[in-house]
Design an enzyme around this catalytic site. Structure first.
Site, PDB file in Angstrom:
ATOM      1  N   ILE A  15       0.843  -1.202   0.000  1.00  0.00           N
ATOM      2  CA  ILE A  15       0.000   0.000   0.000  1.00  0.00           C
ATOM      3  C   ILE A  15       0.872   1.244   0.000  1.00  0.00           C
ATOM      4  O   ILE A  15       0.607   2.204  -0.734  1.00  0.00           O
ATOM      5  CB  ILE A  15      -0.952  -0.017   1.206  1.00  0.00           C
ATOM      6  N   HIS A  57     -14.196   2.923   7.317  1.00  0.00           N
ATOM      7  CA  HIS A  57     -13.359   1.738   7.099  1.00  0.00           C
ATOM      8  C   HIS A  57     -13.729   1.075   5.767  1.00  0.00           C
ATOM      9  O   HIS A  57     -14.028  -0.121   5.707  1.00  0.00           O
ATOM     10  CB  HIS A  57     -13.504   0.746   8.251  1.00  0.00           C
ATOM     11  N   ARG A  95      10.024  -0.333   9.303  1.00  0.00           N
ATOM     12  CA  ARG A  95      10.658  -1.004  10.439  1.00  0.00           C
ATOM     13  C   ARG A  95      11.838  -1.865  10.008  1.00  0.00           C
ATOM     14  O   ARG A  95      12.719  -2.172  10.813  1.00  0.00           O
ATOM     15  CB  ARG A  95       9.629  -1.837  11.199  1.00  0.00           C
ATOM     16  N   ARG A 109      -4.921   1.099  10.680  1.00  0.00           N
ATOM     17  CA  ARG A 109      -5.715   0.665  11.826  1.00  0.00           C
ATOM     18  C   ARG A 109      -5.785   1.809  12.827  1.00  0.00           C
ATOM     19  O   ARG A 109      -4.792   2.498  13.078  1.00  0.00           O
ATOM     20  CB  ARG A 109      -5.106  -0.580  12.494  1.00  0.00           C
ATOM     21  N   GLU A 160     -15.094   0.668  16.169  1.00  0.00           N
ATOM     22  CA  GLU A 160     -15.879   0.743  14.939  1.00  0.00           C
ATOM     23  C   GLU A 160     -17.161  -0.059  15.098  1.00  0.00           C
ATOM     24  O   GLU A 160     -17.127  -1.158  15.662  1.00  0.00           O
ATOM     25  CB  GLU A 160     -15.057   0.201  13.759  1.00  0.00           C
TER      26      GLU A 160
END
Length: 305
Positions: free
Chosen positions: A154, A278, A174, A230, A259
Site C-alpha cells: 500500500i 473503514h 521497520r 488501523r 468501529e
C-alpha cells in the site's frame, strides 16, 4: 473438508458464489455481516475451515468450535479480531492472512483523504448542505513532502500516486527498504519534515499506539495526517487535541479504535477531520482479489499443501 464463510456481506457472498469452481471444497456461505462471536460454534459445527471477514474469534469461542483447524482471515489485520498465536499454540488452529488484495484501492483512498483534508472538502460540503456558503483556504500539495510510515504494498502504491502529482516522497519502515523515487529517513526526520503523514503499518503488539502523543507532538505544525491502516496505531485523544488546538491542519481517517465510530466521538465534532467508514478496500476489483485468494487458501488446505 468443509468451510464456512461466517459473516459474508451480500456483495462478498455473491463474489464467492461467482468465483467458486466445480470440485472446490464445500463452502457454506452465511450471508449475515452482523454475525456475533457467540454464533460461531453453531455456524462452524463440524467445519474445519472458517472464512472470517470482521467477526471476533476469542479463544474461548474457538474452543467451542469442535473440529476447527484453519481460519482464513479476509485481510491482514487479524490481530484486531483474534489472537493468532494463541489459537495456534493452544488449539492448533492456523490463521491464514490475505495480503496485497487491496493495495491499490487502499492507496487511492488514502490519496483521496489527503486531498479532501487539504482542500477542506468535507467542511464545505457539510456547510453547504445546511445552507451556508463556507469558503475555506486549502493547501496546495504539489511540491509538498509526504511521509509514509510503513512501506509495504500500500505504501508503494501511495508513493506512486503522490510522486505523480509532484510531491516529494519520504518514508520510514521497520525493516530497511529501497524504492525508486523514495527517500528513506529516520522517524524523527519524517515527523518533522512531512507536510502530510500517511500511516501504512500493520497492527501488531509492537505497533499498537505507535503514533503516540509524544510523536504526534513532533509533527510539523500545520501538517495533515492520513490513516487508512488501523485506528489503534495512534493516540486518538492526542490527535483530536492537536487538531482542536490548530497545531495540525487536518486529518483524513478511515479507521478507528472503536468501529463503528461511536456517537459523540471527538473526531465527529472536528470540522478539520474527513471521515470514512473503514471502506478504503471496498472496490469490486479488491473484492475479487480478496475472495479469490481466500478460495485459493481453501483449495491448498484441502490438498494438504
Amino acid at each position: 473438508m468443509r468451510a464456512v464463510f461466517v459473516d459474508a456481506s451480500e456483495t462478498l457472498a455473491e463474489v464467492a458464489r461467482r468465483l467458486s469452481r466445480p470440485g472446490d471444497p464445500p463452502l457454506t456461505i452465511h450471508a449475515d455481516p452482523d454475525t456475533v462471536p457467540e454464533d460461531l460454534p453453531r455456524l462452524l459445527a463440524g467445519a474445519e475451515v472458517a472464512l472470517i471477514d470482521h467477526t471476533a474469534l476469542p479463544l474461548s469461542v474457538a474452543k467451542a468450535c469442535a473440529g476447527l483447524k484453519h481460519v482464513v482471515f479476509l485481510g491482514t489485520g487479524a490481530r484486531s479480531y483474534m489472537d493468532p498465536e494463541a489459537l495456534q499454540a493452544e488449539l492448533g488452529v492456523q490463521v491464514h492472512l490475505i495480503r496485497g488484495y487491496g493495495d491499490t484501492a487502499v492507496a487511492e483512498c488514502a490519496f483521496a483523504l489527503m486531498w479532501a483534508a487539504a482542500k477542506g472538502l468535507a467542511r464545505m460540503d457539510g456547510a453547504m448542505r445546511v445552507g451556508h456558503w463556507l469558503r475555506t483556504d486549502g493547501i496546495q500539495l504539489t511540491g509538498k513532502t509526504v511521509g509514509l510510515i510503513g512501506f509495504g504494498g500500500i505504501g508503494a502504491e501511495m508513493a506512486r500516486l503522490c510522486a505523480g502529482i509532484g510531491m516529494r516522497v519520504i518514508a520510514w519502515n521497520r525493516t530497511p527498504r529501497t524504492h525508486q523515487g523514495v527517500d528513506f529517513v529516520d522517524l524523527d526526520t519524517l515527523l518533522a519534515d512531512s507536510d502530510v503523514v500517511s500511516l501504512h503499518l500493520l497492527l501488531t503488539d509492537e505497533t499498537r499506539g505507535f503514533l503516540s502523543a509524544e510523536r504526534i507532538a513532533q509533527l510539523k505544525p500545520g501538517a495533515l495526517l492520513v490513516n487508512t491502516a488501523r485506528g489503534a496505531l495512534l493516540d486518538e485523544a492526542a490527535l483530536a487535541q492537536a487538531l482542536r488546538d490548530g497545531r495540525l491542519a487536518g486529518a483524513g481517517l478511515d479507521v478507528f479504535v472503536e468501529e463503528p465510530l461511536p456517537g459523540g466521538h471527538p473526531f465527529a465534532g472536528l470540522p478539520t477531520v474527513t471521515l470514512s467508514a473503514h471502506s478504503a478496500f471496498r472496490t469490486p476489483e479488491a473484492s475479487d482479489n480478496l475472495i479469490g485468494a481466500a478460495l485459493d487458501h481453501c483449495r491448498r488446505i484441502a490438498a494438504g499443501v
